[in-house]
Write a protein that holds these residues in place. Structure first.
Motif, PDB file in Angstrom:
ATOM      1  N   ALA A   1       8.131  22.027  -4.585  1.00  0.00           N
ATOM      2  CA  ALA A   1       9.356  22.531  -3.958  1.00  0.00           C
ATOM      3  C   ALA A   1       9.045  23.226  -2.641  1.00  0.00           C
ATOM      4  O   ALA A   1       9.782  23.076  -1.652  1.00  0.00           O
ATOM      5  CB  ALA A   1      10.079  23.484  -4.905  1.00  0.00           C
ATOM      6  N   GLN A   2       7.939  23.970  -2.595  1.00  0.00           N
ATOM      7  CA  GLN A   2       7.568  24.656  -1.361  1.00  0.00           C
ATOM      8  C   GLN A   2       7.184  23.665  -0.270  1.00  0.00           C
ATOM      9  O   GLN A   2       7.523  23.849   0.907  1.00  0.00           O
ATOM     10  CB  GLN A   2       6.411  25.622  -1.620  1.00  0.00           C
ATOM     11  CG  GLN A   2       6.105  26.545  -0.448  1.00  0.00           C
ATOM     12  CD  GLN A   2       7.277  27.446  -0.125  1.00  0.00           C
ATOM     13  OE1 GLN A   2       7.757  28.185  -0.975  1.00  0.00           O
ATOM     14  NE2 GLN A   2       7.751  27.372   1.114  1.00  0.00           N
ATOM     15  N   LEU A   3       6.501  22.605  -0.641  1.00  0.00           N
ATOM     16  CA  LEU A   3       6.162  21.570   0.339  1.00  0.00           C
ATOM     17  C   LEU A   3       7.419  20.981   0.956  1.00  0.00           C
ATOM     18  O   LEU A   3       7.490  20.760   2.176  1.00  0.00           O
ATOM     19  CB  LEU A   3       5.343  20.464  -0.330  1.00  0.00           C
ATOM     20  CG  LEU A   3       3.920  20.817  -0.754  1.00  0.00           C
ATOM     21  CD1 LEU A   3       3.327  19.687  -1.594  1.00  0.00           C
ATOM     22  CD2 LEU A   3       3.031  21.099   0.450  1.00  0.00           C
ATOM     23  N   LEU A   4       8.425  20.735   0.145  1.00  0.00           N
ATOM     24  CA  LEU A   4       9.671  20.155   0.656  1.00  0.00           C
ATOM     25  C   LEU A   4      10.456  21.154   1.496  1.00  0.00           C
ATOM     26  O   LEU A   4      11.102  20.776   2.472  1.00  0.00           O
ATOM     27  CB  LEU A   4      10.529  19.655  -0.502  1.00  0.00           C
ATOM     28  CG  LEU A   4      10.025  18.380  -1.191  1.00  0.00           C
ATOM     29  CD1 LEU A   4      10.904  18.025  -2.375  1.00  0.00           C
ATOM     30  CD2 LEU A   4       9.976  17.218  -0.204  1.00  0.00           C
ATOM     31  N   ARG A   5      10.411  22.435   1.117  1.00  0.00           N
ATOM     32  CA  ARG A   5      11.120  23.447   1.933  1.00  0.00           C
ATOM     33  C   ARG A   5      10.533  23.539   3.332  1.00  0.00           C
ATOM     34  O   ARG A   5      11.245  23.761   4.308  1.00  0.00           O
ATOM     35  CB  ARG A   5      11.048  24.818   1.253  1.00  0.00           C
ATOM     36  CG  ARG A   5      11.909  24.985   0.033  1.00  0.00           C
ATOM     37  CD  ARG A   5      12.001  26.431  -0.401  1.00  0.00           C
ATOM     38  NE  ARG A   5      12.540  26.521  -1.748  1.00  0.00           N
ATOM     39  CZ  ARG A   5      11.800  26.607  -2.846  1.00  0.00           C
ATOM     40  NH1 ARG A   5      10.471  26.663  -2.737  1.00  0.00           N
ATOM     41  NH2 ARG A   5      12.367  26.676  -4.034  1.00  0.00           N
TER      42      ARG A   5
ATOM     43  N   LYS B   1      14.922  19.047   6.560  1.00  0.00           N
ATOM     44  CA  LYS B   1      14.884  19.504   7.948  1.00  0.00           C
ATOM     45  C   LYS B   1      14.484  18.302   8.801  1.00  0.00           C
ATOM     46  O   LYS B   1      13.415  17.727   8.609  1.00  0.00           O
ATOM     47  CB  LYS B   1      13.865  20.627   8.129  1.00  0.00           C
ATOM     48  CG  LYS B   1      14.174  21.891   7.341  1.00  0.00           C
ATOM     49  CD  LYS B   1      13.042  22.899   7.513  1.00  0.00           C
ATOM     50  CE  LYS B   1      13.268  24.120   6.647  1.00  0.00           C
ATOM     51  NZ  LYS B   1      12.110  25.067   6.736  1.00  0.00           N
ATOM     52  N   ILE B   2      15.341  17.937   9.720  1.00  0.00           N
ATOM     53  CA  ILE B   2      15.095  16.735  10.518  1.00  0.00           C
ATOM     54  C   ILE B   2      15.510  16.993  11.954  1.00  0.00           C
ATOM     55  O   ILE B   2      16.495  17.681  12.213  1.00  0.00           O
ATOM     56  CB  ILE B   2      15.850  15.521   9.924  1.00  0.00           C
ATOM     57  CG1 ILE B   2      15.486  14.245  10.674  1.00  0.00           C
ATOM     58  CG2 ILE B   2      17.341  15.749   9.891  1.00  0.00           C
ATOM     59  CD1 ILE B   2      15.998  12.975   9.998  1.00  0.00           C
TER      60      ILE B   2
ATOM     61  N   GLN C   1      10.255  14.382  11.896  1.00  0.00           N
ATOM     62  CA  GLN C   1      10.505  14.149  13.309  1.00  0.00           C
ATOM     63  C   GLN C   1      10.881  12.690  13.521  1.00  0.00           C
ATOM     64  O   GLN C   1      10.141  11.784  13.145  1.00  0.00           O
ATOM     65  CB  GLN C   1       9.275  14.485  14.143  1.00  0.00           C
ATOM     66  CG  GLN C   1       8.968  15.976  14.223  1.00  0.00           C
ATOM     67  CD  GLN C   1       7.857  16.266  15.200  1.00  0.00           C
ATOM     68  OE1 GLN C   1       7.017  15.417  15.478  1.00  0.00           O
ATOM     69  NE2 GLN C   1       7.849  17.474  15.732  1.00  0.00           N
ATOM     70  N   VAL C   2      12.045  12.483  14.126  1.00  0.00           N
ATOM     71  CA  VAL C   2      12.515  11.143  14.456  1.00  0.00           C
ATOM     72  C   VAL C   2      12.309  10.929  15.952  1.00  0.00           C
ATOM     73  O   VAL C   2      12.759  11.728  16.770  1.00  0.00           O
ATOM     74  CB  VAL C   2      14.005  10.963  14.096  1.00  0.00           C
ATOM     75  CG1 VAL C   2      14.488   9.586  14.527  1.00  0.00           C
ATOM     76  CG2 VAL C   2      14.217  11.157  12.601  1.00  0.00           C
TER      77      VAL C   2
END
Length: 373
Positions: free
Chosen positions: A172-176, A341-342, A181-182
């Motif tokens: 979960a922390q990795l995903l937070r 986050k993107i 980056q696009v």
């Protein structure tokens, strides 16, 4: 045996005071009898003299007297991280701290996290080695500092340890912390070429560390990404991390330092998620960096294409969260709080006709010659 039985006995009896000439390196001394070890060590640790306390810590490790761990922890003192702010006596306290931490590591001591974590910024290498001795029990502490660590070697070491024990909350922390980056390349045709890759860089840092006269020889720890004949494997992972323990003699200095490469942590967050899931990185639907090619057919079509790409990344993120939840790597209540986050970080404009300016999301780097309005 270091130090000699005679030297330690003299300390206890009060016949002689410790001086810089104390023979720490004498090799033909007699071991201190086990029944006398507690009184000798206790006397040294309570003496109030930093050098005597350092000898007590040294003997604590020498004789594996784990009952003195609380006393050792009480000797640690927070110092300014900027050495230019050090007052007289702080250098000796720093030396004492190094002796104490080496003793704790050599004994593989279990330490209360709240007693030791305030010293992480000052002694990061040693504390990571200390935490690694009981990595499962220390996983919550390691997780609490993960997002605060900037140094790539420390960050990778902590991630390796957390991944090894499959620590709750790690995925979960990795995903937070993950940010996608696009990167967009706009052309007049359907070719998927023309994107400019980012440059990579790195830096090397080195310095010296020493030990004051009158202190016992002490182990100093350094974490490294690159092994050599003097290093020991600390933890395995996408990037294995090693450490070196160098013995510093009193009045001597040793060189320390390592070369670091620029590291995109988002790339490795994806690697750790793949490792936790037991799948190849190439099979991951969500990637830390995407390049999208857009054929120019007007501003509205261009904006719609960008929105479509973002929607696709959000869908891939949702699939990943669900996979992690089904694999018991994320709790359902954690999954409900996670959002992607993107950012569109870069747009390369390869259109032949640039009379119509490209719309750019906030913070996007434009590569090309925008027409003058």
């Amino acid at each position: 045996m270091t130090p000699s039985y005679l030297a330690t006995l003299l300390v206890v009896c009060g016949s002689l005071l410790l001086t810089p000439q104390l023979p720490f390196e004498q090799e033909n001394g007699t071991p201190l009898p086990r029944e006398e070890q507690p009184s000798v060590i206790a006397t040294l640790l309570k003496s109030g003299d930093l050098r005597e306390q350092a000898l007590g810590a040294h003997l604590t490790a020498e004789y594996k007297r784990l009952e003195f761990v609380p006393e050792l922890l009480s000797l640690l003192t927070l110092l300014p991280t900027d050495r230019r702010q050090w007052q007289p006596g702080m250098a000796a306290q720093y030396d004492l701290d190094q002796v104490v931490l080496d003793a704790l590591i050599q004994m593989k001591a279990k330490v209360p996290p709240d007693k030791i974590i305030p010293f992480f910024e000052q002694y990061s290498d040693a504390l990571i080695v200390l935490f690694s001795e009981h990595r499962k029990e220390n996983s919550r502490t390691l997780l609490s500092i993960l997002s605060k660590v900037e140094h790539p070697t420390y960050w990778l070491a902590i991630c390796n340890l957390l991944a090894e024990v499959r620590a709750p909350g790690f995925a979960a922390q990795l995903l937070r912390d993950l940010q996608i980056q696009v990167r967009v390349c706009v052309r007049d045709d359907d070719l998927e070429t023309g994107f400019v890759e980012d440059d990579l860089g790195g830096a090397c840092a080195d310095g010296w560390i020493g030990l004051s006269e009158g202190f016992p020889p002490t182990g100093i720890y350094e974490l490294q990404m690159h092994p050599d004949q003097d290093t020991v494997l600390l933890c395995n992972g996408p990037v294995p991390i090693f450490y070196r323990r160098s013995i510093v003699a009193p009045g001597r200095q040793i060189g320390v330092g390592d070369c670091l490469s620029d590291m995109n942590k988002n790339r490795y967050r994806g690697e750790y998620l793949a490792l936790l899931l037991g799948v190849p990185m190439d099979s991951m639907e969500l990637r830390y960096q995407r390049t999208h090619y857009v054929r120019w057919n007007g501003t509205e079509k261009y904006k719609n294409d960008l929105a479509k790409f973002v929607d696709q990344e959000n869908e891939a993120f949702s699939h990943l969260v669900e996979h992690l939840t089904e694999s018991n790597l994320i709790e359902r209540h954690e999954a409900n709080t996670l959002t992607l986050k993107i950012e569109v970080s870069k747009v390369v404009d390869l259109r032949k006709d640039r009379s119509i300016p490209l719309w750019l999301p906030t913070g996007t780097k434009y590569i090309g010659e925008q027409p003058q309005n």
